[in-house]
Design an enzyme around this catalytic site. Structure first.
Site, short mmCIF file in Angstrom:
data_model
loop_
_atom_site.label_atom_id
_atom_site.label_comp_id
_atom_site.label_asym_id
_atom_site.label_seq_id
_atom_site.Cartn_x
_atom_site.Cartn_y
_atom_site.Cartn_z
N GLU A 1 -10.90 -9.43 3.52
CA GLU A 1 -9.56 -9.14 4.04
C GLU A 1 -9.71 -9.11 5.54
O GLU A 1 -10.57 -7.88 6.23
CB GLU A 1 -8.97 -7.48 3.56
CG GLU A 1 -7.66 -7.43 4.25
CD GLU A 1 -7.25 -6.11 3.78
OE1 GLU A 1 -7.40 -5.63 2.41
OE2 GLU A 1 -6.47 -5.24 4.55
N GLU B 1 -8.82 0.57 -2.58
CA GLU B 1 -9.14 0.50 -1.10
C GLU B 1 -10.33 1.82 -1.26
O GLU B 1 -9.90 2.83 -1.56
CB GLU B 1 -8.36 0.51 -0.36
CG GLU B 1 -8.75 0.01 1.28
CD GLU B 1 -7.53 0.36 2.05
OE1 GLU B 1 -6.34 -0.37 1.94
OE2 GLU B 1 -7.97 0.83 3.18
N HIS C 1 -3.29 -4.59 7.86
CA HIS C 1 -3.34 -3.48 8.77
C HIS C 1 -2.34 -3.53 10.29
O HIS C 1 -2.64 -4.41 10.89
CB HIS C 1 -4.97 -3.26 9.19
CG HIS C 1 -4.98 -1.85 9.56
ND1 HIS C 1 -4.48 -1.11 10.50
CD2 HIS C 1 -5.75 -0.88 8.93
CE1 HIS C 1 -4.71 0.27 10.35
NE2 HIS C 1 -5.69 0.38 9.40
N ARG D 1 -7.11 12.65 1.40
CA ARG D 1 -5.85 13.27 2.13
C ARG D 1 -4.67 12.94 1.81
O ARG D 1 -3.41 13.46 2.04
CB ARG D 1 -6.02 13.16 3.61
CG ARG D 1 -6.18 11.25 3.81
CD ARG D 1 -5.81 11.17 5.32
NE ARG D 1 -7.22 11.28 6.12
CZ ARG D 1 -7.44 10.70 7.07
NH1 ARG D 1 -6.76 10.03 7.68
NH2 ARG D 1 -8.62 10.82 7.65
N ASN E 1 0.98 -1.23 0.07
CA ASN E 1 0.13 0.12 -0.13
C ASN E 1 1.02 1.23 -0.06
O ASN E 1 1.74 1.28 0.84
CB ASN E 1 -0.99 -0.07 1.44
CG ASN E 1 -1.70 1.22 1.44
OD1 ASN E 1 -1.25 2.36 1.10
ND2 ASN E 1 -2.93 0.97 1.75
N ARG F 1 -9.44 8.03 -0.38
CA ARG F 1 -10.43 8.40 0.57
C ARG F 1 -11.27 9.52 0.00
O ARG F 1 -10.98 10.44 -1.02
CB ARG F 1 -9.57 8.82 1.62
CG ARG F 1 -8.84 7.98 2.52
CD ARG F 1 -8.10 8.42 3.85
NE ARG F 1 -9.24 8.53 4.77
CZ ARG F 1 -9.35 7.59 5.92
NH1 ARG F 1 -8.64 6.86 5.95
NH2 ARG F 1 -10.37 7.92 6.59
N HIS G 1 -5.61 3.69 -1.25
CA HIS G 1 -7.12 4.03 -0.73
C HIS G 1 -7.41 5.34 -1.03
O HIS G 1 -6.62 6.53 -0.80
CB HIS G 1 -6.73 4.02 0.66
CG HIS G 1 -8.09 4.13 1.66
ND1 HIS G 1 -8.19 3.91 2.92
CD2 HIS G 1 -9.41 4.42 1.16
CE1 HIS G 1 -9.28 4.31 3.32
NE2 HIS G 1 -10.16 4.30 2.31
N THR H 1 -7.85 3.54 8.78
CA THR H 1 -8.94 2.84 8.98
C THR H 1 -9.07 2.28 10.39
O THR H 1 -7.99 1.61 10.74
CB THR H 1 -8.93 1.69 7.74
OG1 THR H 1 -8.75 2.27 6.55
CG2 THR H 1 -10.27 0.86 7.89
N HIS I 1 1.29 6.06 1.90
CA HIS I 1 1.76 6.97 2.61
C HIS I 1 3.15 7.74 2.13
O HIS I 1 3.69 8.69 2.42
CB HIS I 1 2.46 6.54 3.89
CG HIS I 1 1.22 6.13 4.84
ND1 HIS I 1 0.38 7.17 5.23
CD2 HIS I 1 0.80 5.11 5.24
CE1 HIS I 1 -0.61 6.45 5.98
NE2 HIS I 1 -0.51 5.21 5.98
N1 PXP Z 1 -5.66 -3.02 4.59
C1 PXP Z 1 -6.51 -1.97 4.88
C2 PXP Z 1 -7.93 -2.18 4.57
C3 PXP Z 1 -6.22 -0.83 5.37
O1 PXP Z 1 -7.05 0.26 5.49
C4 PXP Z 1 -4.73 -0.52 5.50
C5 PXP Z 1 -4.40 0.80 5.91
O2 PXP Z 1 -4.47 1.63 4.63
C6 PXP Z 1 -3.89 -1.58 5.32
C7 PXP Z 1 -4.39 -2.96 4.91
C8 PXP Z 1 -2.41 -1.33 5.38
O3 PXP Z 1 -2.27 -1.26 6.62
P1 PXP Z 1 -0.51 -0.84 7.10
O4 PXP Z 1 -0.53 0.71 6.58
O5 PXP Z 1 -0.82 -0.45 8.77
O6 PXP Z 1 0.14 -1.51 6.88
#
Ligand code: PXP
Length: 392
Positions: free
Chosen positions: A304, A223, A344, A202, A160, A198, A196, A254, A163
């Site tokens: 998930e 996402e 997550h 953001r 993901n 959003r 994601h 999330t 960030h």
């Molecule tokens: N899965 C989902 C559904 C999420 O919302 C996130 C965070 O965006 C992640 C996985 C990845 O989480 P992390 O950034 O903590 O690895």
């Protein structure tokens, strides 16, 4: 095939993972140095097991496992030297025992196969206490050794890159670019890219998703909240899959899984739209049996499982409990016909046990990898995570 499996018709509803059972049994024979041996394992229901129990042990009711060492056959000929015998397992009883112990069904079935196999090679727990303890200890040791070798395909790793966009948005400019970061992740071996989009934009922007659709060579997982505007964007862009998550304006990330039960109607509608567009849908849910069942009912292809509570556990006991919950829920989801991802909060210290769970297909990891990328570069960060996820 050294281990011959058969399955009675009356246990079809249990949805057994034959490949996993087969592989674990082969691993067991290997550990016992019995690769050349031939064993038959028959999985059945309580009714059939009760009949065998009555016929051969003069006992009423079903039992969990029965072993029959190879003896003189019905035809009067001695058995082949390689023939070990037959193991009968009641899946109904195994399921009840698994639920009582807080284990998954397959965990219990593997324990029973080990137990049955040790009987076939002469171990016994009824002759004396010493022998019983010896058998029990060996069973535990063998189970540990088998479980440490993940024999089903390794999980995929999806990165993901939200960030990377968070850093860009901190100055409102164009650097660093999550699209470029995604390509580098793929070059380093990532199996997929997650972003994601959003509602408050953001971090990831519409432009990022549109470009990623064109550049991602592996799999793009969008996402998103189940919000009309974002649903329209997904239908226009057609990612390889979408993951629906709950979204709150004030949250940092999330916070919990979707309440599928409470939102079943809206989710069904969106999933149907996605189905028509050929986009598989994953629902991000807590490790909760009722939510998983609801995900199946609304037509999701994947769930998930939220690994946050496992990652945030502050004591070993809590972490173990959260892990068990994920293990059981993953198995249940798989057994009901869903495909299972997880994510997550996973990082370089806690991802390995989750990657070892045989029913989980893909891990979605973001923050830990992007944080490490700041120090070691994104390709190194991805490779280091891949080494952990694949060392199962
Ligand atoms: N899965 C989902 C559904 C999420 O919302 C996130 C965070 O965006 C992640 C996985 C990845 O989480 P992390 O950034 O903590 O690895």
């Amino acid at each position: 095939m050294p281990v011959q499996f058969s399955f009675s018709h009356d246990i079809a509803h249990h949805r057994l993972n034959r490949r996993l059972l087969q592989q674990r049994s082969a691993d067991l024979l290997h550990l016992l140095k019995l690769e050349a041996a031939e064993v038959s394992v028959v999985f059945m229901g309580d009714v059939e097991m009760a009949a065998y129990n009555e016929q051969y042990r003069k006992k009423k009711g079903a039992t969990n496992v029965l072993s029959f060492p190879a003896g003189e056959g019905d035809d009067g000929f001695p058995p082949q030297a390689t023939e070990l015998g037959d193991i009968l397992v009641s899946v109904d009883t195994a399921r009840r025992e698994a639920a009582r112990a807080g284990h998954s069904l397959h965990h219990r079935l593997i324990e029973l196969i080990i137990h049955g196999m040790l009987h076939l090679i002469g171990y016994d727990h009824e002759r004396s206490e010493d022998e019983a303890v010896r058998m029990w200890d060996y069973e535990k040791e063998l189970f540990q050794q088998i479980q440490t070798t993940r024999s089903v395909a390794m999980p995929f790793l999806a990165i993901n890159v939200d960030h990377v966009a968070t850093i860009r948005q901190a100055r409102g400019g164009v650097e660093p670019d999550p699209v470029l970061a995604a390509s580098l992740c793929e070059l380093a071996g990532a199996d997929g890219i997650v972003v994601h989009l959003r509602e408050d934009r953001r971090h990831i922007q519409d432009r990022d998703v549109r470009l990623l659709r064109q550049t991602v060579k592996t799999k793009l997982n969008l996402e998103m909240a189940n919000a009309a505007e974002i649903v329209d964007i997904a239908l226009e862009i057609v990612p390889d899959m979408i993951t629906l998550v709950p979204e709150k304006r004030k949250e940092l990330t999330t916070e919990g899984g979707l309440d599928v039960l409470a939102n079943a109607k809206k989710l069904t509608k969106t999933i149907e739209k996605m189905r028509k567009a050929g986009i598989p849908v994953s629902l991000f849910v807590d490790a909760d049996v009722a939510q998983v069942q609801a995900a199946l009912d609304v037509g999701a292809t994947f769930v998930e499982l939220h690994t946050g509570p496992y990652c945030e556990a502050r004591t070993m006991e809590d972490q173990e409990q959260q892990f068990r919950l994920i293990e059981q829920t993953a198995e249940l989801a798989y057994e009901t016909g869903l495909r299972v991802n997880a994510g997550h909060g996973l990082d370089y210290r806690n991802a390995h046990p989750i990657a070892g769970l045989p029913f989980i297909e893909e891990l979605s990891i973001g923050h830990a990898v992007v944080s490490r990328a700041v120090l070691v570069g994104i390709e190194n960060a991805v490779r280091e995570m891949l080494a952990i996820v694949r060392a199962v």
